[in-house]
Structure formats: structure tokens, C-alpha cells
Scaffold this motif. Structure first.
Motif, PDB file in Angstrom:
ATOM      1  N   VAL A   1     -26.295  36.662 -67.953  1.00 54.00           N
ATOM      2  CA  VAL A   1     -26.405  35.118 -67.960  1.00 54.00           C
ATOM      3  C   VAL A   1     -25.999  34.843 -66.403  1.00 54.00           C
ATOM      4  CG1 VAL A   1     -25.816  32.859 -68.635  1.00 54.00           C
ATOM      5  CG2 VAL A   1     -25.988  34.616 -70.299  1.00 54.00           C
TER       6      VAL A   1
ATOM      7  N   TRP B   1     -33.538  32.310 -72.575  1.00 53.00           N
ATOM      8  CA  TRP B   1     -32.628  31.913 -73.737  1.00 53.00           C
ATOM      9  C   TRP B   1     -32.988  32.361 -75.088  1.00 53.00           C
ATOM     10  CZ3 TRP B   1     -28.079  31.786 -72.511  1.00 53.00           C
ATOM     11  CH2 TRP B   1     -27.555  31.084 -71.262  1.00 53.00           C
TER      12      TRP B   1
ATOM     13  N   ALA C   1     -22.754  27.721 -69.880  1.00 57.78           N
ATOM     14  CA  ALA C   1     -23.991  28.250 -70.743  1.00 57.78           C
ATOM     15  C   ALA C   1     -23.548  28.846 -72.099  1.00 57.78           C
ATOM     16  CB  ALA C   1     -25.056  28.917 -69.872  1.00 57.78           C
TER      17      ALA C   1
ATOM     18  N   TYR D   1     -28.412  32.963 -63.465  1.00 58.52           N
ATOM     19  CA  TYR D   1     -28.289  31.809 -62.588  1.00 58.52           C
ATOM     20  C   TYR D   1     -28.359  32.294 -61.209  1.00 58.52           C
ATOM     21  CZ  TYR D   1     -27.321  28.845 -66.500  1.00 58.52           C
ATOM     22  OH  TYR D   1     -27.254  28.187 -67.664  1.00 58.52           O
TER      23      TYR D   1
ATOM     24  N   ALA E   1     -21.262  28.979 -64.228  1.00 58.66           N
ATOM     25  CA  ALA E   1     -22.339  28.317 -64.909  1.00 58.66           C
ATOM     26  C   ALA E   1     -22.903  29.282 -66.260  1.00 58.66           C
ATOM     27  CB  ALA E   1     -23.760  28.268 -64.051  1.00 58.66           C
TER      28      ALA E   1
ATOM     29  N   ASP F   1     -22.190  26.686 -74.645  1.00 58.86           N
ATOM     30  CA  ASP F   1     -22.867  25.556 -75.060  1.00 58.86           C
ATOM     31  C   ASP F   1     -24.021  26.059 -76.054  1.00 58.86           C
ATOM     32  OD1 ASP F   1     -21.769  23.511 -73.516  1.00 58.86           O
ATOM     33  OD2 ASP F   1     -23.254  23.522 -72.080  1.00 58.86           O
ATOM     34  N   HIS F   2     -24.501  27.345 -75.729  1.00 57.28           N
ATOM     35  CA  HIS F   2     -25.647  27.892 -76.565  1.00 57.28           C
ATOM     36  C   HIS F   2     -25.073  28.646 -77.777  1.00 57.28           C
ATOM     37  CE1 HIS F   2     -27.839  27.574 -72.868  1.00 57.28           C
ATOM     38  NE2 HIS F   2     -28.978  27.720 -73.579  1.00 57.28           N
TER      39      HIS F   2
END
Length: 126
Positions: free
Chosen positions: A47, A30, A118, A51, A114, A121-122
Motif C-alpha cells: 500500500v 483496492w 488507508a 502511494y 498514508a 479505513d478499508h
């Protein structure tokens, strides 16, 4: 960067090698991704590949290839140092593109789901 070198980078390794590589990727993915996001035209795929690589249901060889590519991505020093802002991630992009092309049928909808969550969220740099 020639195909022979990329082929050498993408060797899946044995179980112990993959475990070390996965630990390195998990700890550095990340922060490296946030620095590189604007320079990588396929961030969602990258990304999702992360995953897929960390999914225990992904076949061993596929995980190994992805972990090798992601490991190369998170290394601060590689063929073209990532500190060189404009060109620093070009070799990483070549390795990642090759790895994703080799295994793309193994990146499942759940990996993309996912990735989407993500990415939402990031906080990424503008």
C-alpha cells in the motif's frame, strides 16, 4: 518466473504509458488488494508502494517501475491467473517484491503514513 521476465514487466515506460498505467492502477488497486491481502505478507509495504507510485514527487523512473508492478498486480489475467486461489498471486508477489526492493529508499514515511491510514479505513477480508 525468471529475472528476465520480471525485468521486462518492470520497464518504467514513457509518460503516456505511465499515465495509462496509473489510471488502471487507481481504478483496480483496492478491489484487487482486498482479494489478495491475506496472501501478501507485506501488505503495508504494498500500500505504501501504491502511494509512492501515485505521488508526483516520486522520481519518474521509480513511479514507472512501481506502476508497472502494480499494473501487473491488478491485471486479472497474468502468468498465473489470480482466480487460482492459493497460487494465483505468487507471480504478483514476485514482481512486487522485486519492484519494492529496487526502489525501497524512495518509499517515504508519508507513504507509510498514508498506507496506515488507508489500511485502517478499508475493510479487509478476515
Amino acid at each position: 518466473m525468471d529475472d528476465v521476465k520480471i525485468g521486462e514487466i518492470l520497464l518504467p515506460g514513457d509518460e503516456k504509458t505511465q499515465e495509462k498505467q496509473e489510471a488502471k492502477v487507481r481504478s483496480r488497486f483496492w478491489p484487487t488488494f482486498k482479494k489478495a491481502a491475506r496472501q501478501i505478507p507485506f501488505s503495508r509495504d504494498l500500500v505504501a508502494a501504491y502511494y509512492c507510485a501515485t505521488d508526483r514527487e516520486t522520481p519518474f523512473r521509480v513511479r514507472g517501475i512501481l506502476l508497472a508492478a502494480l499494473g501487473y498486480f491488478v491485471l486479472p489475467i497474468d502468468m498465473i491467473p489470480d482466480m487460482l486461489v492459493v497460487v494465483g498471486f505468487t507471480d504478483d508477489i514476485a514482481v512486487l517484491t522485486t519492484a519494492i526492493a529496487l526502489i525501497n529508499r524512495h518509499i517515504k514515511d508519508r507513504h507509510y503514513d498514508a498506507a496506515d491510514a488507508a489500511l485502517a479505513d478499508h475493510e479487509l477480508p478476515a
